[in-house]
Design a protein around this motif. Structure first.
Motif: not given
Ligand code: KIV
Length: 285
Positions: A106-107, A112-113, A116-117, A119-120
């Protein structure tokens, strides 16, 4: 499920429990060289409630893969699992800072990836920070997240998500080259801005040297009592599993207590002595 309710009289969102009362990222960062940071893993609301008064940090670790889901490693753990358990732990706590592990995949691809994850995770759980594994290769990502309002806990040494590359879970840093690499990893993520650094499964002198040289507090697991704090998997230290790693000390015997309780329950059901007078309903006289 959301960690927030809308107050219908003011139309404002009310975080439950109020995060303002919790220990903060700066408060834990300032514990460098001070009172040891007490950390445990938590995956569920009830465990969070019980652990929270005694802990500075509750980590929703991806170890939930093995502990809760019976998976063979942390590799198959998903972002959905982390978000669901993270939100439950936030709902069950009010004092400790809650951090959530970023699961494998997930990272690592790009900053950027990771943003995104991460912050989710923060949006869906109400947690204050994320943890990710890796040293020099992850430094850019740690800096990217930290600069954008996402507090990061680093994790170096034995990094369980890399089990396929490492070939197992043995302690790290037995030879000079590996020891130097772990220290370089620790310094890289600390300089990139992580506010805490987990040192897992490393030779004691590496943990001592990392603790002496990095600016942020170190949290040991299979590392050294000289780290700035300690963490264990809660179910391990409660004695829920018969076999645990060498670095675990069992502070309880939950497996024994659960077995005894289940045995006593089975005996009473079999003998029809449960439910008794106190557990059944009769019409009021
Ligand atoms: O996943 C986990 O539980 C962890 C800690 C034990 C450090 O990463």
């Amino acid at each position: 499920m959301s960690t927030y309710t809308i107050d219908s009289s003011t139309s404002r969102a009310n975080p439950q429990p109020t995060p303002g009362k919790r220990l903060t990222v700066p408060a834990l960062r300032d514990r460098k060289g001070g009172a040891p940071i007490v950390a445990l893993t938590a995956y569920t609301m009830r465990f969070a409630q019980l652990l929270d008064p005694h802990c500075d940090l509750l980590l929703v670790g991806d170890s939930l893969g093995q502990v809760i889901y019976g998976l063979p490693s942390t590799v198959p753990v998903t972002l959905d699992m982390m978000c669901n358990h993270g939100a439950a732990v936030v709902r069950g706590s009010w004092h400790a800072l809650v951090a959530v592990d970023m699961p494998f995949g997930s990272y690592e691809e790009s900053p950027e990836q990771a943003f995104r994850n991460a912050s989710r995770i923060l949006k869906e759980t109400g947690a204050a920070a994320v943890k990710l594994e890796g040293g020099e290769a992850m430094a850019e990502t740690v800096a990217f997240l930290s600069a954008r309002g996402i507090p990061v806990i680093g994790h170096v040494g034995l990094t369980p998500q890399a089990v396929n590359a490492l070939g197992g879970y043995r302690a790290r840093g037995r030879d000079d080259a590996e020891a130097a690499k772990i220290l370089a990893d620790a310094r890289a993520v600390a300089e990139a801005g992580c506010f805490l650094l987990v040192l897992e499964g490393v030779m004691e002198e590496i943990a001592v040297e990392a603790t002496r040289t990095v600016a942020c507090p170190t949290i040991g697991i299979g590392a050294s009592a000289q780290c700035d704090g300690q963490i264990l998997v809660t179910e391990d230290m409660l004695g829920l599993f018969e076999r645990t790693p060498r670095f675990v000390r069992k502070f309880g015997d939950l497996a024994g207590e659960i077995s005894q309780a289940a045995e006593a329950y089975a005996a009473e059901v079999t003998a029809r002595s449960f439910p008794g007078e106190g557990q059944i309903y009769r019409p009021k006289a």
